[in-house]
Design a protein around this motif. Structure first.
Motif, PDB file in Angstrom:
ATOM      1  N   CYS A 110       0.784  -1.345  -0.005  1.00 30.56           N
ATOM      2  CA  CYS A 110       0.195  -0.185  -0.003  1.00 30.56           C
ATOM      3  C   CYS A 110       0.689   1.416  -0.165  1.00 30.56           C
ATOM      4  CB  CYS A 110      -1.060   0.031   1.365  1.00 30.56           C
ATOM      5  SG  CYS A 110      -2.277  -1.152   1.192  1.00 30.56           S
ATOM      6  N   GLY A 111       2.007   1.316   0.190  1.00 30.07           N
ATOM      7  CA  GLY A 111       3.004   2.240   0.449  1.00 30.07           C
ATOM      8  C   GLY A 111       3.817   2.658  -0.979  1.00 30.07           C
ATOM      9  N   ALA A 112       4.071   3.705  -0.962  1.00 24.66           N
ATOM     10  CA  ALA A 112       4.745   4.362  -2.144  1.00 24.66           C
ATOM     11  C   ALA A 112       5.878   3.665  -2.884  1.00 24.66           C
ATOM     12  CB  ALA A 112       5.094   5.794  -2.186  1.00 24.66           C
ATOM     13  N   ASP A 113       6.707   3.047  -2.087  1.00 25.34           N
ATOM     14  CA  ASP A 113       7.806   2.386  -2.374  1.00 25.34           C
ATOM     15  C   ASP A 113       7.458   0.764  -2.560  1.00 25.34           C
ATOM     16  OD1 ASP A 113       7.547   1.917   0.536  1.00 25.34           O
ATOM     17  OD2 ASP A 113       9.602   2.030   0.864  1.00 25.34           O
ATOM     18  N   ALA A 114       6.400   0.303  -2.720  1.00 24.11           N
ATOM     19  CA  ALA A 114       5.976  -0.967  -2.744  1.00 24.11           C
ATOM     20  C   ALA A 114       6.742  -1.782  -3.930  1.00 24.11           C
ATOM     21  CB  ALA A 114       4.491  -1.132  -2.857  1.00 24.11           C
ATOM     22  N   ARG A 115       7.142  -2.779  -3.804  1.00 23.42           N
ATOM     23  CA  ARG A 115       7.873  -3.645  -4.849  1.00 23.42           C
ATOM     24  C   ARG A 115       7.250  -4.973  -4.676  1.00 23.42           C
ATOM     25  NH1 ARG A 115      13.479  -1.971  -3.632  1.00 23.42           N
ATOM     26  NH2 ARG A 115      13.682  -4.265  -4.025  1.00 23.42           N
ATOM     27  N   PRO A 116       6.021  -5.542  -5.210  1.00 23.36           N
ATOM     28  CA  PRO A 116       5.502  -6.726  -5.031  1.00 23.36           C
ATOM     29  C   PRO A 116       6.563  -7.831  -5.553  1.00 23.36           C
ATOM     30  CG  PRO A 116       3.949  -5.255  -5.717  1.00 23.36           C
ATOM     31  CD  PRO A 116       5.030  -4.679  -5.763  1.00 23.36           C
ATOM     32  N   GLU A 117       7.223  -7.602  -6.754  1.00 25.73           N
ATOM     33  CA  GLU A 117       8.009  -8.648  -7.408  1.00 25.73           C
ATOM     34  C   GLU A 117       9.158  -8.931  -6.424  1.00 25.73           C
ATOM     35  OE1 GLU A 117       7.299 -10.763  -9.826  1.00 25.73           O
ATOM     36  OE2 GLU A 117       5.340  -9.645 -10.285  1.00 25.73           O
ATOM     37  N   ALA A 118       9.833  -7.778  -5.911  1.00 27.26           N
ATOM     38  CA  ALA A 118      10.913  -8.183  -5.295  1.00 27.26           C
ATOM     39  C   ALA A 118      10.518  -8.891  -3.807  1.00 27.26           C
ATOM     40  CB  ALA A 118      11.462  -6.701  -5.008  1.00 27.26           C
ATOM     41  N   ASP A 119       9.335  -8.265  -3.138  1.00 29.52           N
ATOM     42  CA  ASP A 119       8.971  -8.840  -1.968  1.00 29.52           C
ATOM     43  C   ASP A 119       8.815 -10.478  -2.335  1.00 29.52           C
ATOM     44  OD1 ASP A 119       9.019  -6.602  -0.602  1.00 29.52           O
ATOM     45  OD2 ASP A 119       6.948  -6.278  -0.579  1.00 29.52           O
ATOM     46  N   MET A 120       8.215 -10.812  -3.420  1.00 30.23           N
ATOM     47  CA  MET A 120       7.829 -12.367  -3.837  1.00 30.23           C
ATOM     48  C   MET A 120       9.218 -13.000  -3.847  1.00 30.23           C
ATOM     49  SD  MET A 120       4.143 -12.383  -5.725  1.00 30.23           S
ATOM     50  CE  MET A 120       4.439 -11.019  -7.030  1.00 30.23           C
ATOM     51  N   GLN A 121      10.104 -12.408  -4.433  1.00 32.54           N
ATOM     52  CA  GLN A 121      11.301 -13.161  -4.756  1.00 32.54           C
ATOM     53  C   GLN A 121      12.106 -13.184  -3.408  1.00 32.54           C
ATOM     54  OE1 GLN A 121      13.790 -10.981  -7.509  1.00 32.54           O
ATOM     55  NE2 GLN A 121      15.443 -12.520  -7.488  1.00 32.54           N
ATOM     56  N   ALA A 122      11.973 -12.454  -2.638  1.00 35.19           N
ATOM     57  CA  ALA A 122      12.757 -12.333  -1.182  1.00 35.19           C
ATOM     58  C   ALA A 122      12.128 -13.593  -0.559  1.00 35.19           C
ATOM     59  CB  ALA A 122      12.791 -11.157  -0.462  1.00 35.19           C
ATOM     60  N   PHE A 123      10.758 -13.571  -0.679  1.00 35.87           N
ATOM     61  CA  PHE A 123      10.065 -14.769   0.269  1.00 35.87           C
ATOM     62  C   PHE A 123      10.703 -15.944  -0.294  1.00 35.87           C
ATOM     63  CE2 PHE A 123       6.587 -17.564   0.378  1.00 35.87           C
ATOM     64  CZ  PHE A 123       6.341 -17.523   1.793  1.00 35.87           C
ATOM     65  N   ASP A 124      10.562 -16.215  -1.694  1.00 38.54           N
ATOM     66  CA  ASP A 124      10.914 -17.328  -2.326  1.00 38.54           C
ATOM     67  C   ASP A 124      12.288 -17.865  -1.879  1.00 38.54           C
ATOM     68  OD1 ASP A 124       8.322 -17.729  -3.632  1.00 38.54           O
ATOM     69  OD2 ASP A 124       9.038 -16.839  -5.296  1.00 38.54           O
ATOM     70  N   GLU A 125      13.257 -16.842  -1.929  1.00 40.55           N
ATOM     71  CA  GLU A 125      14.598 -16.979  -1.464  1.00 40.55           C
ATOM     72  C   GLU A 125      14.659 -17.496  -0.025  1.00 40.55           C
ATOM     73  OE1 GLU A 125      16.724 -13.877  -2.573  1.00 40.55           O
ATOM     74  OE2 GLU A 125      16.585 -14.153  -4.745  1.00 40.55           O
ATOM     75  N   ALA A 126      13.949 -16.899   0.885  1.00 39.24           N
ATOM     76  CA  ALA A 126      13.889 -17.293   2.323  1.00 39.24           C
ATOM     77  C   ALA A 126      13.570 -18.595   2.535  1.00 39.24           C
ATOM     78  CB  ALA A 126      13.055 -16.147   3.076  1.00 39.24           C
ATOM     79  N   ARG A 127      12.190 -18.939   1.687  1.00 46.45           N
ATOM     80  CA  ARG A 127      11.580 -20.429   1.932  1.00 46.45           C
ATOM     81  C   ARG A 127      12.344 -21.225   1.277  1.00 46.45           C
ATOM     82  NH1 ARG A 127       9.037 -23.321  -1.640  1.00 46.45           N
ATOM     83  NH2 ARG A 127       8.827 -21.627  -3.309  1.00 46.45           N
ATOM     84  N   THR A 129      15.950 -21.151   1.125  1.00 44.37           N
ATOM     85  CA  THR A 129      17.086 -21.405   2.039  1.00 44.37           C
ATOM     86  C   THR A 129      16.435 -22.145   3.372  1.00 44.37           C
ATOM     87  OG1 THR A 129      17.635 -19.315   1.453  1.00 44.37           O
ATOM     88  CG2 THR A 129      18.518 -20.279   3.507  1.00 44.37           C
ATOM     89  N   ILE A 130      15.295 -22.123   3.728  1.00 43.98           N
ATOM     90  CA  ILE A 130      14.660 -22.793   4.854  1.00 43.98           C
ATOM     91  C   ILE A 130      14.595 -24.346   4.688  1.00 43.98           C
ATOM     92  CG2 ILE A 130      12.935 -23.233   6.595  1.00 43.98           C
ATOM     93  CD1 ILE A 130      12.734 -19.971   6.509  1.00 43.98           C
ATOM     94  N   LEU A 131      14.059 -24.485   3.343  1.00 43.36           N
ATOM     95  CA  LEU A 131      13.759 -25.806   2.912  1.00 43.36           C
ATOM     96  C   LEU A 131      14.829 -26.408   2.473  1.00 43.36           C
ATOM     97  CD1 LEU A 131      10.010 -25.260   1.075  1.00 43.36           C
ATOM     98  CD2 LEU A 131      10.682 -26.247   3.514  1.00 43.36           C
ATOM     99  N   ALA A 132      15.720 -25.919   1.883  1.00 41.25           N
ATOM    100  CA  ALA A 132      16.784 -26.585   1.546  1.00 41.25           C
ATOM    101  C   ALA A 132      17.686 -27.016   2.445  1.00 41.25           C
ATOM    102  CB  ALA A 132      17.864 -25.556   0.657  1.00 41.25           C
ATOM    103  N   ARG A 133      17.934 -26.187   3.748  1.00 42.81           N
ATOM    104  CA  ARG A 133      18.576 -26.904   4.947  1.00 42.81           C
ATOM    105  C   ARG A 133      17.728 -27.968   5.552  1.00 42.81           C
ATOM    106  NH1 ARG A 133      19.766 -20.948   7.635  1.00 42.81           N
ATOM    107  NH2 ARG A 133      21.421 -20.490   5.988  1.00 42.81           N
ATOM    108  N   ALA A 134      16.474 -28.029   5.283  1.00 40.99           N
ATOM    109  CA  ALA A 134      15.515 -29.014   5.948  1.00 40.99           C
ATOM    110  C   ALA A 134      15.585 -30.257   5.179  1.00 40.99           C
ATOM    111  CB  ALA A 134      14.338 -28.483   6.291  1.00 40.99           C
ATOM    112  N   ARG A 135      15.327 -30.118   3.886  1.00 42.72           N
ATOM    113  CA  ARG A 135      15.252 -31.534   2.974  1.00 42.72           C
ATOM    114  C   ARG A 135      15.882 -31.470   1.822  1.00 42.72           C
ATOM    115  NH1 ARG A 135       8.763 -31.291   2.352  1.00 42.72           N
ATOM    116  NH2 ARG A 135       9.299 -29.312   2.124  1.00 42.72           N
ATOM    117  N   GLY A 136      16.825 -30.473   1.440  1.00 44.96           N
ATOM    118  CA  GLY A 136      17.414 -30.673   0.237  1.00 44.96           C
ATOM    119  C   GLY A 136      16.637 -30.065  -0.996  1.00 44.96           C
TER     120      GLY A 136
END
Length: 181
Positions: A110-127, A129-136
């Motif tokens: 909702c903010g002026a500096d919103a970047r949905p694509e970058a947020d979704m990409q960061a979420f995917d990278e974090a997910r 990273t977590i899953l790669a450590r847990a299950r490869g």
């Protein structure tokens, strides 16, 4: 030499997304979160049915303990209902997680500096990273917001399916006991 993925990341960092597209993404994420919040109602019903099945199972065990070698009436049905309750609980956790993610995205976008694509990409990278450590698990290709919403709605439908099976197992067992009774 730059990889295609790093060029896309750099492009997302340098050029903001169109305001209309960002507003649409915020509304879509908000709507998706609202639909997923229905999973709480489904989870409440599942809890009621699970408590009833567990209570009837305990009553059956008490009755069985008072008799000599009789079978526990309705045991398979009570256990099936509780098993479906466990599956419904798993999907409830997944639905609640997705609900929170979409709600956070809707608020952030909702903010002026919103970047949905970058947020979704960061979420995917974090997910990843977590899953790669847990299950490869290997990282996947980025997904669009509408695809994410459809996948989240499928989780909600699976939760509803498990609660339906849970309820049917309980109701069927009660009807069978009444019919035999």
């Amino acid at each position: 030499m730059m990889h295609a993925g790093s060029e896309a990341t750099r492009a997302a960092d340098e050029w903001p997304e169109e305001p209309a597209a960002v507003r649409l993404a915020a509304m879509q994420a908000s709507l998706c979160a609202t639909v997923l919040s229905l999973g709480r109602v489904v989870a409440g019903w599942s809890l009621i049915v699970a408590v009833l099945a567990l209570g009837l199972l305990v009553l059956g065990l008490l009755k069985w303990g008072a008799t000599d070698g009789a079978t526990i009436e309705g045991l398979p049905g009570w256990l099936a209902s509780l098993g479906f309750a466990a599956g419904a609980a798993w999907y409830d956790l997944r639905v609640r997680l997705d609900e929170q993610v979409f709600r956070i995205w809707a608020q952030r976008w909702c903010g002026a500096d919103a970047r949905p694509e970058a947020d979704m990409q960061a979420f995917d990278e974090a997910r990843a990273t977590i899953l790669a450590r847990a299950r490869g698990v290997p990282t996947g290709a980025p997904r669009a917001l509408d695809e994410r919403c459809r996948a989240a709605h499928c989780l909600l439908l699976r939760q509803i399916l498990f609660v339906g099976l849970q309820t049917a197992a309980l109701a069927g067992t009660l009807m069978l006991i009444a019919w035999r009774g």
